[in-house]
Design a protein around this motif. Sequence first.
Motif, PDB file in Angstrom:
ATOM      1  N   LEU A 181       0.804  -1.219   0.000  1.00 32.82           N
ATOM      2  CA  LEU A 181       0.000   0.000   0.000  1.00 32.82           C
ATOM      3  C   LEU A 181       0.841   1.275   0.000  1.00 32.82           C
ATOM      4  CD1 LEU A 181      -2.908  -0.963   2.437  1.00 32.82           C
ATOM      5  CD2 LEU A 181      -2.899  -0.951  -0.065  1.00 32.82           C
ATOM      6  N   GLU A 182       2.156   1.139   0.146  1.00 40.16           N
ATOM      7  CA  GLU A 182       3.054   2.297   0.099  1.00 40.16           C
ATOM      8  C   GLU A 182       4.011   2.213  -1.080  1.00 40.16           C
ATOM      9  OE1 GLU A 182       5.071   2.902   3.809  1.00 40.16           O
ATOM     10  OE2 GLU A 182       3.326   2.363   4.998  1.00 40.16           O
ATOM     11  N   ARG A 183       3.818   1.226  -1.917  1.00 44.12           N
ATOM     12  CA  ARG A 183       4.775   0.945  -2.986  1.00 44.12           C
ATOM     13  C   ARG A 183       4.887   2.105  -3.966  1.00 44.12           C
ATOM     14  NH1 ARG A 183       3.766  -4.754  -5.036  1.00 44.12           N
ATOM     15  NH2 ARG A 183       4.896  -5.245  -3.124  1.00 44.12           N
ATOM     16  N   SER A 184       3.755   2.667  -4.388  1.00 44.64           N
ATOM     17  CA  SER A 184       3.789   3.739  -5.379  1.00 44.64           C
ATOM     18  C   SER A 184       4.471   4.984  -4.834  1.00 44.64           C
ATOM     19  CB  SER A 184       2.366   4.073  -5.844  1.00 44.64           C
ATOM     20  OG  SER A 184       1.788   2.992  -6.547  1.00 44.64           O
ATOM     21  N   GLN A 185       4.145   5.366  -3.592  1.00 39.49           N
ATOM     22  CA  GLN A 185       4.726   6.595  -3.066  1.00 39.49           C
ATOM     23  C   GLN A 185       6.203   6.456  -2.747  1.00 39.49           C
ATOM     24  OE1 GLN A 185       3.107   7.612   0.976  1.00 39.49           O
ATOM     25  NE2 GLN A 185       1.779   5.861   0.621  1.00 39.49           N
ATOM     26  N   LEU A 191      -5.859   6.008  -3.948  1.00 42.48           N
ATOM     27  CA  LEU A 191      -6.944   5.330  -4.658  1.00 42.48           C
ATOM     28  C   LEU A 191      -6.972   3.846  -4.360  1.00 42.48           C
ATOM     29  CD1 LEU A 191      -6.595   7.071  -8.161  1.00 42.48           C
ATOM     30  CD2 LEU A 191      -8.323   7.533  -6.403  1.00 42.48           C
ATOM     31  N   LEU A 192      -5.776   3.255  -4.170  1.00 39.66           N
ATOM     32  CA  LEU A 192      -5.702   1.819  -3.887  1.00 39.66           C
ATOM     33  C   LEU A 192      -6.099   1.518  -2.446  1.00 39.66           C
ATOM     34  CD1 LEU A 192      -4.943  -1.003  -4.894  1.00 39.66           C
ATOM     35  CD2 LEU A 192      -2.590  -0.530  -4.155  1.00 39.66           C
ATOM     36  N   SER A 193      -5.595   2.292  -1.492  1.00 43.35           N
ATOM     37  CA  SER A 193      -5.887   2.030  -0.079  1.00 43.35           C
ATOM     38  C   SER A 193      -7.354   2.260   0.257  1.00 43.35           C
ATOM     39  CB  SER A 193      -5.001   2.905   0.812  1.00 43.35           C
ATOM     40  OG  SER A 193      -5.271   4.288   0.590  1.00 43.35           O
ATOM     41  N   ARG A 194      -7.996   3.218  -0.401  1.00 41.52           N
ATOM     42  CA  ARG A 194      -9.429   3.470  -0.182  1.00 41.52           C
ATOM     43  C   ARG A 194     -10.315   2.595  -1.060  1.00 41.52           C
ATOM     44  NH1 ARG A 194     -10.219   8.268   2.699  1.00 41.52           N
ATOM     45  NH2 ARG A 194      -8.335   8.563   3.976  1.00 41.52           N
ATOM     46  N   LYS A 195      -9.695   1.740  -1.856  1.00 38.76           N
ATOM     47  CA  LYS A 195     -10.411   0.813  -2.728  1.00 38.76           C
ATOM     48  C   LYS A 195     -11.353   1.550  -3.688  1.00 38.76           C
ATOM     49  CE  LYS A 195     -10.165  -2.998   0.587  1.00 38.76           C
ATOM     50  NZ  LYS A 195     -10.918  -4.027   1.362  1.00 38.76           N
ATOM     51  N   ILE A 196     -10.925   2.725  -4.120  1.00 43.34           N
ATOM     52  CA  ILE A 196     -11.707   3.494  -5.091  1.00 43.34           C
ATOM     53  C   ILE A 196     -11.566   2.886  -6.480  1.00 43.34           C
ATOM     54  CG2 ILE A 196     -11.987   5.768  -6.163  1.00 43.34           C
ATOM     55  CD1 ILE A 196     -10.961   6.994  -3.560  1.00 43.34           C
TER      56      ILE A 196
END
Length: 497
Positions: A195-199, A355-360
Amino acid sequence: MSTAAEANVAEKEISNDGYLHMAQVQTSRKGFCSVRYGLAIILLLCNFTIFAQQMNLSIAMPAMVNNTAPPSHPNASTERPTTDSQDYWIETLKEFKAVAPVYDWSPEIQGIILSSLNYGSFLAPIPTGYMAGIFGARSVVGAGLFISSVLTLFIPLAATTGVTLLIVIRVVQGIAQVMVTTGYYSIWVKWAPPLERSQLTSIAASGAPLGSFIVFAVGGLLCQTIGWPYIFYIFGGIGCVCCLLWFPFVYDDPMNHPFISTDEKEYIVCELTQQDCSPGWSLPIKAMIKSLPLWAILVSHFCQSWPFYIMTAYTPTYINSVLQANLRDSGILSALPFISGFICIILGGLLADFLLSRKILRLITIRKLFTAIGVLLPSVLMVSLYWVRSSVTITVTLLVLSPGFSSLCDSGALINILDIAPQYTGFLKGLSKVFAQIAGAISPTAAGFFISQDAELGWRNIFLLSATINVLGLAFYLIFGQAEIQDWAKEQTVTHF
Protein backbone atom coordinates in the motif's frame (compact mmCIF):
# COMPACT_ATOMS: atom_id res chain seq x y z
CA MET A 1 -11.40 -21.43 39.93
CA SER A 2 -8.13 -19.69 40.42
CA THR A 3 -6.85 -21.29 37.25
CA ALA A 4 -9.79 -19.94 35.25
CA ALA A 5 -9.30 -16.48 36.73
CA GLU A 6 -5.64 -16.54 35.85
CA ALA A 7 -6.50 -17.61 32.31
CA ASN A 8 -8.93 -14.71 31.98
CA VAL A 9 -6.28 -12.27 33.19
CA ALA A 10 -3.77 -13.75 30.75
CA GLU A 11 -6.24 -13.44 27.88
CA LYS A 12 -6.84 -9.80 28.76
CA GLU A 13 -3.12 -9.14 28.87
CA ILE A 14 -2.66 -10.84 25.50
CA SER A 15 -5.57 -8.88 24.12
CA ASN A 16 -4.18 -5.62 25.45
CA ASP A 17 -0.75 -6.47 24.06
CA GLY A 18 -2.38 -7.24 20.71
CA TYR A 19 -4.15 -3.87 20.65
CA LEU A 20 -0.95 -2.14 21.68
CA HIS A 21 0.95 -3.98 18.94
CA MET A 22 -1.69 -3.05 16.35
CA ALA A 23 -1.48 0.59 17.42
CA GLN A 24 2.29 0.49 17.08
CA VAL A 25 1.97 -1.08 13.65
CA GLN A 26 -0.50 1.59 12.58
CA THR A 27 1.95 4.23 13.80
CA SER A 28 4.71 2.59 11.76
CA ARG A 29 2.41 2.51 8.78
CA LYS A 30 1.48 6.18 8.95
CA GLY A 31 4.81 7.61 10.04
CA PHE A 32 6.80 9.37 7.34
CA CYS A 33 9.76 9.78 9.71
CA SER A 34 10.72 6.15 9.27
CA VAL A 35 13.74 4.29 7.96
CA ARG A 36 11.97 3.22 4.77
CA TYR A 37 11.15 6.83 3.89
CA GLY A 38 14.69 7.83 4.82
CA LEU A 39 15.85 5.15 2.41
CA ALA A 40 13.61 6.69 -0.25
CA ILE A 41 15.30 10.07 0.33
CA ILE A 42 18.78 8.56 -0.03
CA LEU A 43 17.71 6.85 -3.25
CA LEU A 44 16.30 10.19 -4.38
CA LEU A 45 19.78 11.69 -3.92
CA CYS A 46 21.35 8.82 -5.87
CA ASN A 47 18.93 9.30 -8.75
CA PHE A 48 19.51 13.04 -8.54
CA THR A 49 23.26 12.49 -8.94
CA ILE A 50 22.99 9.94 -11.74
CA PHE A 51 20.56 11.94 -13.84
CA ALA A 52 22.49 15.16 -13.30
CA GLN A 53 25.52 13.32 -14.67
CA GLN A 54 23.43 12.02 -17.57
CA MET A 55 22.11 15.46 -18.49
CA ASN A 56 25.23 17.58 -17.97
CA LEU A 57 26.49 16.91 -21.49
CA SER A 58 23.15 17.99 -22.97
CA ILE A 59 23.39 21.47 -21.46
CA ALA A 60 27.15 21.68 -22.07
CA MET A 61 26.92 20.63 -25.73
CA PRO A 62 25.83 24.06 -27.10
CA ALA A 63 28.86 25.58 -25.34
CA MET A 64 31.24 22.83 -26.45
CA VAL A 65 30.55 23.17 -30.19
CA ASN A 66 30.92 26.17 -32.45
CA ASN A 67 27.45 25.72 -33.94
CA THR A 68 24.40 23.70 -32.80
CA ALA A 69 22.29 24.57 -35.85
CA PRO A 70 23.04 22.53 -38.99
CA PRO A 71 23.34 24.08 -42.45
CA SER A 72 20.17 24.30 -44.55
CA HIS A 73 21.47 21.60 -46.90
CA PRO A 74 23.71 18.67 -46.00
CA ASN A 75 26.36 19.69 -48.55
CA ALA A 76 26.05 23.41 -48.10
CA SER A 77 28.92 25.57 -46.93
CA THR A 78 29.08 26.55 -43.28
CA GLU A 79 29.50 30.18 -44.35
CA ARG A 80 26.12 31.90 -44.41
CA PRO A 81 24.94 35.49 -44.71
CA THR A 82 25.31 37.31 -41.45
CA THR A 83 22.10 38.16 -39.62
CA ASP A 84 21.39 39.84 -36.31
CA SER A 85 20.74 36.43 -34.76
CA GLN A 86 23.99 35.07 -36.15
CA ASP A 87 25.92 38.08 -34.88
CA TYR A 88 24.46 37.41 -31.45
CA TRP A 89 25.60 33.79 -31.55
CA ILE A 90 29.08 34.79 -32.73
CA GLU A 91 29.46 37.10 -29.76
CA THR A 92 28.15 34.40 -27.44
CA LEU A 93 30.58 31.84 -28.82
CA LYS A 94 33.45 34.27 -28.29
CA GLU A 95 32.52 34.31 -24.60
CA PHE A 96 32.65 30.50 -24.51
CA LYS A 97 36.05 30.39 -26.20
CA ALA A 98 37.43 32.68 -23.52
CA VAL A 99 36.63 30.29 -20.71
CA ALA A 100 36.67 26.80 -22.30
CA PRO A 101 37.67 25.03 -25.52
CA VAL A 102 35.19 24.76 -28.39
CA TYR A 103 35.04 21.81 -30.79
CA ASP A 104 33.99 21.48 -34.42
CA TRP A 105 31.44 18.66 -34.11
CA SER A 106 28.74 18.17 -36.74
CA PRO A 107 25.11 17.48 -35.72
CA GLU A 108 25.64 13.79 -36.55
CA ILE A 109 28.68 13.62 -34.24
CA GLN A 110 26.73 15.43 -31.52
CA GLY A 111 23.91 12.90 -31.81
CA ILE A 112 26.35 10.00 -31.56
CA ILE A 113 28.06 11.49 -28.51
CA LEU A 114 24.72 12.14 -26.78
CA SER A 115 23.55 8.61 -27.60
CA SER A 116 26.83 6.92 -26.63
CA LEU A 117 25.76 6.85 -22.99
CA ASN A 118 23.29 4.14 -24.02
CA TYR A 119 25.42 2.20 -26.52
CA GLY A 120 26.84 -0.27 -24.03
CA SER A 121 24.33 0.17 -21.25
CA PHE A 122 21.75 -2.09 -22.88
CA LEU A 123 24.13 -4.98 -22.15
CA ALA A 124 24.28 -4.22 -18.42
CA PRO A 125 20.69 -4.18 -17.05
CA ILE A 126 20.01 -7.92 -17.13
CA PRO A 127 23.20 -9.04 -15.31
CA THR A 128 22.93 -6.02 -13.01
CA GLY A 129 19.34 -6.76 -12.07
CA TYR A 130 20.10 -10.44 -11.64
CA MET A 131 23.10 -9.81 -9.38
CA ALA A 132 21.19 -7.21 -7.38
CA GLY A 133 18.39 -9.70 -6.85
CA ILE A 134 20.76 -12.45 -5.74
CA PHE A 135 23.54 -10.64 -3.87
CA GLY A 136 21.76 -7.42 -2.89
CA ALA A 137 21.68 -3.96 -4.37
CA ARG A 138 23.89 -2.29 -1.78
CA SER A 139 27.26 -3.13 -3.32
CA VAL A 140 26.02 -3.03 -6.94
CA VAL A 141 24.51 0.45 -6.66
CA GLY A 142 27.40 1.82 -4.60
CA ALA A 143 29.97 0.67 -7.14
CA GLY A 144 27.97 2.07 -10.05
CA LEU A 145 27.56 5.45 -8.36
CA PHE A 146 31.28 5.72 -7.65
CA ILE A 147 32.39 4.70 -11.16
CA SER A 148 29.98 7.09 -12.85
CA SER A 149 31.04 9.99 -10.62
CA VAL A 150 34.76 9.45 -11.19
CA LEU A 151 34.32 9.18 -14.97
CA THR A 152 32.30 12.40 -14.96
CA LEU A 153 35.37 14.21 -13.65
CA PHE A 154 37.40 13.01 -16.66
CA ILE A 155 34.95 14.02 -19.42
CA PRO A 156 36.56 17.47 -20.08
CA LEU A 157 39.97 15.83 -20.51
CA ALA A 158 38.48 13.16 -22.77
CA ALA A 159 36.76 15.77 -24.96
CA THR A 160 40.07 17.58 -25.47
CA THR A 161 41.87 14.31 -26.26
CA GLY A 162 39.41 13.24 -28.94
CA VAL A 163 35.88 12.17 -29.80
CA THR A 164 36.76 8.47 -29.63
CA LEU A 165 37.95 8.61 -26.03
CA LEU A 166 34.93 10.71 -25.07
CA ILE A 167 32.57 8.13 -26.56
CA VAL A 168 34.38 5.27 -24.81
CA ILE A 169 34.13 7.01 -21.44
CA ARG A 170 30.46 7.76 -22.04
CA VAL A 171 29.81 4.10 -22.88
CA VAL A 172 31.47 2.88 -19.66
CA GLN A 173 29.72 5.60 -17.69
CA GLY A 174 26.38 4.51 -19.09
CA ILE A 175 26.99 0.95 -17.90
CA ALA A 176 27.85 2.23 -14.41
CA GLN A 177 24.72 4.37 -14.32
CA VAL A 178 22.59 1.37 -15.25
CA MET A 179 24.03 -0.39 -12.21
CA VAL A 180 22.41 2.35 -10.13
CA THR A 181 19.09 2.84 -11.92
CA THR A 182 18.49 -0.91 -12.25
CA GLY A 183 20.03 -2.17 -9.02
CA TYR A 184 18.27 0.15 -6.58
CA TYR A 185 14.86 -0.98 -7.78
CA SER A 186 15.25 -4.42 -6.22
CA ILE A 187 15.64 -2.81 -2.79
CA TRP A 188 11.92 -2.11 -2.72
CA VAL A 189 11.09 -5.81 -2.94
CA LYS A 190 11.95 -6.14 0.75
CA TRP A 191 11.33 -2.57 1.88
CA ALA A 192 8.07 -1.36 0.28
CA PRO A 193 4.72 -2.51 1.73
CA PRO A 194 2.15 -2.95 -1.09
CA LEU A 195 0.00 0.00 0.00
CA GLU A 196 3.05 2.30 0.10
CA ARG A 197 4.78 0.95 -2.99
CA SER A 198 3.79 3.74 -5.38
CA GLN A 199 4.73 6.60 -3.07
CA LEU A 200 8.04 5.10 -1.93
CA THR A 201 9.17 4.30 -5.46
CA SER A 202 7.95 7.68 -6.74
CA ILE A 203 9.86 9.56 -4.04
CA ALA A 204 13.04 7.73 -5.04
CA ALA A 205 12.36 8.19 -8.75
CA SER A 206 11.69 11.91 -8.30
CA GLY A 207 15.44 12.40 -7.99
CA ALA A 208 15.66 11.93 -11.77
CA PRO A 209 13.72 15.07 -12.78
CA LEU A 210 15.20 16.97 -9.83
CA GLY A 211 18.74 16.22 -11.01
CA SER A 212 17.85 17.23 -14.54
CA PHE A 213 16.26 20.44 -13.27
CA ILE A 214 19.28 21.45 -11.22
CA VAL A 215 21.86 20.71 -13.90
CA PHE A 216 19.88 22.60 -16.53
CA ALA A 217 19.11 25.51 -14.19
CA VAL A 218 22.72 26.15 -13.20
CA GLY A 219 24.49 24.58 -16.18
CA GLY A 220 23.96 27.44 -18.59
CA LEU A 221 25.16 29.95 -16.00
CA LEU A 222 28.26 27.86 -15.31
CA CYS A 223 29.02 27.64 -19.03
CA GLN A 224 28.85 31.40 -19.49
CA THR A 225 30.81 32.29 -16.37
CA ILE A 226 33.49 29.78 -15.41
CA GLY A 227 33.24 27.41 -18.40
CA TRP A 228 31.48 24.18 -19.34
CA PRO A 229 34.12 21.83 -17.77
CA TYR A 230 32.97 22.85 -14.30
CA ILE A 231 29.55 21.26 -14.91
CA PHE A 232 31.33 17.91 -14.93
CA TYR A 233 33.66 18.75 -12.04
CA ILE A 234 30.86 19.90 -9.75
CA PHE A 235 28.38 17.09 -10.36
CA GLY A 236 31.10 14.46 -10.44
CA GLY A 237 32.24 15.70 -7.04
CA ILE A 238 28.68 15.61 -5.68
CA GLY A 239 28.44 12.00 -6.77
CA CYS A 240 31.61 11.10 -4.89
CA VAL A 241 30.17 12.69 -1.76
CA CYS A 242 26.92 10.73 -2.16
CA CYS A 243 28.94 7.54 -2.16
CA LEU A 244 29.89 8.31 1.44
CA LEU A 245 26.21 8.25 2.44
CA TRP A 246 25.35 5.04 0.67
CA PHE A 247 27.03 2.25 2.62
CA PRO A 248 26.46 3.51 6.20
CA PHE A 249 22.70 4.07 5.77
CA VAL A 250 21.47 1.66 3.07
CA TYR A 251 20.86 -2.04 3.67
CA ASP A 252 19.23 -4.65 1.45
CA ASP A 253 16.89 -5.98 4.13
CA PRO A 254 15.12 -4.24 7.04
CA MET A 255 16.06 -7.21 9.24
CA ASN A 256 19.73 -6.19 9.02
CA HIS A 257 19.37 -2.42 9.31
CA PRO A 258 21.01 -1.12 12.51
CA PHE A 259 18.77 1.93 12.95
CA ILE A 260 15.28 0.58 12.24
CA SER A 261 12.76 0.25 15.06
CA THR A 262 11.25 -3.10 15.97
CA ASP A 263 7.74 -1.86 15.19
CA GLU A 264 8.64 -0.71 11.70
CA LYS A 265 10.55 -3.90 11.02
CA GLU A 266 7.58 -6.04 12.08
CA TYR A 267 5.19 -3.91 10.04
CA ILE A 268 7.22 -4.28 6.84
CA VAL A 269 7.72 -8.01 7.33
CA CYS A 270 4.02 -8.61 8.08
CA GLU A 271 2.92 -6.64 5.02
CA LEU A 272 5.23 -8.61 2.75
CA THR A 273 4.53 -12.10 4.11
CA GLN A 274 1.80 -12.76 1.54
CA GLN A 275 4.18 -12.57 -1.41
CA ASP A 276 7.29 -14.60 -1.98
CA CYS A 277 10.12 -12.18 -2.62
CA SER A 278 13.01 -14.60 -2.38
CA PRO A 279 14.92 -14.64 -5.67
CA GLY A 280 16.18 -17.90 -7.08
CA TRP A 281 19.17 -18.78 -9.15
CA SER A 282 16.93 -20.40 -11.78
CA LEU A 283 14.60 -18.35 -13.93
CA PRO A 284 11.37 -19.40 -15.69
CA ILE A 285 12.62 -18.11 -19.02
CA LYS A 286 10.10 -19.95 -21.18
CA ALA A 287 7.19 -18.73 -19.09
CA MET A 288 8.52 -15.18 -19.17
CA ILE A 289 8.83 -15.25 -22.95
CA LYS A 290 5.21 -16.40 -23.25
CA SER A 291 3.90 -13.85 -20.73
CA LEU A 292 1.96 -11.09 -22.53
CA PRO A 293 1.60 -8.98 -19.34
CA LEU A 294 5.40 -8.93 -19.09
CA TRP A 295 5.74 -8.03 -22.77
CA ALA A 296 3.22 -5.23 -22.25
CA ILE A 297 5.52 -3.71 -19.62
CA LEU A 298 8.66 -4.16 -21.71
CA VAL A 299 7.13 -2.64 -24.84
CA SER A 300 5.77 0.23 -22.77
CA HIS A 301 9.25 0.89 -21.35
CA PHE A 302 10.74 1.08 -24.84
CA CYS A 303 8.04 3.35 -26.26
CA GLN A 304 7.99 5.74 -23.30
CA SER A 305 11.79 5.94 -23.28
CA TRP A 306 11.96 7.00 -26.93
CA PRO A 307 10.58 10.56 -26.47
CA PHE A 308 12.12 10.80 -22.99
CA TYR A 309 15.69 10.43 -24.22
CA ILE A 310 15.08 12.80 -27.13
CA MET A 311 13.66 15.54 -24.91
CA THR A 312 16.34 15.19 -22.24
CA ALA A 313 19.15 15.19 -24.80
CA TYR A 314 17.86 17.85 -27.17
CA THR A 315 15.78 20.29 -25.12
CA PRO A 316 18.70 22.76 -24.66
CA THR A 317 19.64 22.44 -28.33
CA TYR A 318 16.01 22.95 -29.38
CA ILE A 319 15.67 26.07 -27.26
CA ASN A 320 19.01 27.38 -28.53
CA SER A 321 18.48 26.73 -32.23
CA VAL A 322 14.72 27.23 -32.59
CA LEU A 323 13.95 29.84 -29.94
CA GLN A 324 17.34 31.57 -30.31
CA ALA A 325 17.89 31.86 -26.56
CA ASN A 326 21.36 32.36 -25.11
CA LEU A 327 22.89 29.52 -23.14
CA ARG A 328 22.10 30.92 -19.70
CA ASP A 329 18.42 31.45 -20.56
CA SER A 330 18.38 28.15 -22.39
CA GLY A 331 19.53 26.34 -19.27
CA ILE A 332 16.82 27.95 -17.15
CA LEU A 333 14.11 27.28 -19.73
CA SER A 334 15.31 23.70 -20.15
CA ALA A 335 15.15 23.19 -16.38
CA LEU A 336 11.52 24.21 -15.97
CA PRO A 337 10.03 21.02 -17.46
CA PHE A 338 11.88 18.87 -14.96
CA ILE A 339 10.63 20.69 -11.88
CA SER A 340 7.08 19.91 -12.97
CA GLY A 341 8.10 16.28 -13.39
CA PHE A 342 9.65 16.27 -9.90
CA ILE A 343 6.46 17.57 -8.30
CA CYS A 344 4.02 15.44 -10.29
CA ILE A 345 5.89 12.18 -9.85
CA ILE A 346 5.54 12.45 -6.07
CA LEU A 347 1.90 13.58 -6.23
CA GLY A 348 1.15 10.77 -8.67
CA GLY A 349 2.55 8.17 -6.28
CA LEU A 350 0.55 9.55 -3.37
CA LEU A 351 -2.63 9.65 -5.45
CA ALA A 352 -2.14 6.09 -6.72
CA ASP A 353 -1.69 4.69 -3.20
CA PHE A 354 -4.66 6.75 -1.97
CA LEU A 355 -6.94 5.33 -4.66
CA LEU A 356 -5.70 1.82 -3.89
CA SER A 357 -5.89 2.03 -0.08
CA ARG A 358 -9.43 3.47 -0.18
CA LYS A 359 -10.41 0.81 -2.73
CA ILE A 360 -11.71 3.49 -5.09
CA LEU A 361 -10.08 1.81 -8.09
CA ARG A 362 -8.60 -1.61 -8.73
CA LEU A 363 -4.84 -1.86 -8.99
CA ILE A 364 -4.83 -2.68 -12.71
CA THR A 365 -7.21 0.23 -13.36
CA ILE A 366 -4.83 2.59 -11.57
CA ARG A 367 -1.84 1.31 -13.54
CA LYS A 368 -3.58 1.65 -16.90
CA LEU A 369 -5.26 4.99 -16.13
CA PHE A 370 -2.03 6.63 -15.00
CA THR A 371 -0.17 5.21 -18.00
CA ALA A 372 -2.83 6.44 -20.44
CA ILE A 373 -2.73 9.98 -19.06
CA GLY A 374 1.07 9.90 -18.93
CA VAL A 375 1.28 8.96 -22.62
CA LEU A 376 -1.61 10.63 -24.43
CA LEU A 377 -1.34 14.17 -23.06
CA PRO A 378 2.47 14.48 -23.50
CA SER A 379 2.16 13.08 -27.04
CA VAL A 380 -0.35 15.78 -27.96
CA LEU A 381 1.83 18.46 -26.40
CA MET A 382 4.95 17.17 -28.17
CA VAL A 383 3.32 17.19 -31.61
CA SER A 384 2.04 20.72 -30.96
CA LEU A 385 5.56 22.05 -30.38
CA TYR A 386 6.34 22.35 -34.07
CA TRP A 387 3.33 24.55 -34.82
CA VAL A 388 3.80 26.92 -31.88
CA ARG A 389 7.56 27.39 -32.22
CA SER A 390 7.12 31.08 -33.08
CA SER A 391 5.88 31.73 -29.54
CA VAL A 392 8.44 31.32 -26.76
CA THR A 393 5.76 31.45 -24.06
CA ILE A 394 3.59 28.71 -25.54
CA THR A 395 6.60 26.53 -26.38
CA VAL A 396 7.97 26.71 -22.84
CA THR A 397 4.49 26.07 -21.42
CA LEU A 398 4.14 22.89 -23.45
CA LEU A 399 7.65 21.79 -22.50
CA VAL A 400 6.83 22.33 -18.82
CA LEU A 401 3.51 20.49 -18.88
CA SER A 402 4.74 17.45 -20.80
CA PRO A 403 7.09 15.93 -18.16
CA GLY A 404 4.50 16.57 -15.46
CA PHE A 405 1.98 14.37 -17.22
CA SER A 406 4.64 11.86 -18.30
CA SER A 407 5.69 11.31 -14.69
CA LEU A 408 2.35 9.64 -13.99
CA CYS A 409 3.71 6.60 -15.86
CA ASP A 410 6.00 6.00 -12.87
CA SER A 411 2.88 5.00 -10.94
CA GLY A 412 1.59 3.08 -13.95
CA ALA A 413 3.44 0.75 -16.29
CA LEU A 414 6.90 1.60 -14.99
CA ILE A 415 6.17 0.13 -11.55
CA ASN A 416 4.06 -2.77 -12.81
CA ILE A 417 6.89 -5.31 -12.52
CA LEU A 418 6.59 -5.18 -8.73
CA ASP A 419 2.96 -6.22 -9.12
CA ILE A 420 3.26 -9.17 -11.48
CA ALA A 421 6.58 -10.73 -10.39
CA PRO A 422 8.05 -9.40 -7.11
CA GLN A 423 10.21 -12.52 -6.82
CA TYR A 424 12.11 -11.59 -10.00
CA THR A 425 12.00 -7.81 -9.75
CA GLY A 426 15.77 -7.32 -10.04
CA PHE A 427 16.11 -9.42 -13.18
CA LEU A 428 12.96 -8.09 -14.87
CA LYS A 429 13.78 -4.49 -14.05
CA GLY A 430 17.11 -5.09 -15.73
CA LEU A 431 15.33 -6.58 -18.71
CA SER A 432 13.02 -3.57 -18.97
CA LYS A 433 16.05 -1.27 -18.79
CA VAL A 434 17.48 -3.10 -21.79
CA PHE A 435 14.45 -2.04 -23.81
CA ALA A 436 14.70 1.50 -22.41
CA GLN A 437 18.42 1.76 -23.17
CA ILE A 438 17.93 0.49 -26.71
CA ALA A 439 15.43 3.30 -27.24
CA GLY A 440 17.92 5.71 -25.67
CA ALA A 441 20.66 4.52 -28.00
CA ILE A 442 18.56 4.89 -31.14
CA SER A 443 16.36 7.94 -30.57
CA PRO A 444 18.97 10.73 -30.08
CA THR A 445 20.97 9.38 -33.01
CA ALA A 446 17.84 9.36 -35.17
CA ALA A 447 17.03 12.88 -34.00
CA GLY A 448 20.49 14.09 -35.00
CA PHE A 449 20.01 12.53 -38.43
CA PHE A 450 16.61 14.23 -38.93
CA ILE A 451 18.00 17.61 -37.89
CA SER A 452 21.03 17.28 -40.18
CA GLN A 453 18.74 16.58 -43.15
CA ASP A 454 16.45 19.53 -42.54
CA ALA A 455 16.82 21.93 -39.63
CA GLU A 456 13.14 22.95 -39.68
CA LEU A 457 11.14 19.91 -40.82
CA GLY A 458 13.48 17.65 -38.87
CA TRP A 459 11.95 18.71 -35.57
CA ARG A 460 8.44 18.06 -36.91
CA ASN A 461 9.43 14.55 -37.97
CA ILE A 462 11.07 13.90 -34.60
CA PHE A 463 7.94 14.91 -32.68
CA LEU A 464 5.53 12.98 -34.93
CA LEU A 465 7.62 9.79 -34.78
CA SER A 466 8.01 10.02 -31.00
CA ALA A 467 4.28 10.51 -30.43
CA THR A 468 3.41 7.62 -32.74
CA ILE A 469 5.76 5.21 -30.98
CA ASN A 470 4.48 6.32 -27.58
CA VAL A 471 0.81 5.81 -28.46
CA LEU A 472 1.43 2.39 -30.02
CA GLY A 473 3.16 1.28 -26.83
CA LEU A 474 0.20 2.51 -24.78
CA ALA A 475 -2.27 0.55 -26.91
CA PHE A 476 -0.26 -2.65 -26.41
CA TYR A 477 -0.13 -2.10 -22.64
CA LEU A 478 -3.84 -1.35 -22.31
CA ILE A 479 -4.69 -4.60 -24.11
CA PHE A 480 -2.31 -7.00 -22.38
CA GLY A 481 -1.31 -5.33 -19.10
CA GLN A 482 -2.17 -7.04 -15.78
CA ALA A 483 -1.48 -6.38 -12.10
CA GLU A 484 -1.84 -9.86 -10.54
CA ILE A 485 1.17 -11.95 -9.60
CA GLN A 486 1.71 -14.30 -12.52
CA ASP A 487 1.66 -18.07 -12.03
CA TRP A 488 5.27 -18.43 -13.11
CA ALA A 489 6.28 -15.86 -10.47
CA LYS A 490 4.60 -17.81 -7.64
CA GLU A 491 6.57 -21.00 -8.00
CA GLN A 492 9.16 -21.82 -5.38
CA THR A 493 11.09 -24.18 -7.62
CA VAL A 494 11.10 -22.97 -11.19
CA THR A 495 12.10 -24.54 -14.45
CA HIS A 496 15.59 -24.06 -15.78
CA PHE A 497 16.69 -22.43 -19.01
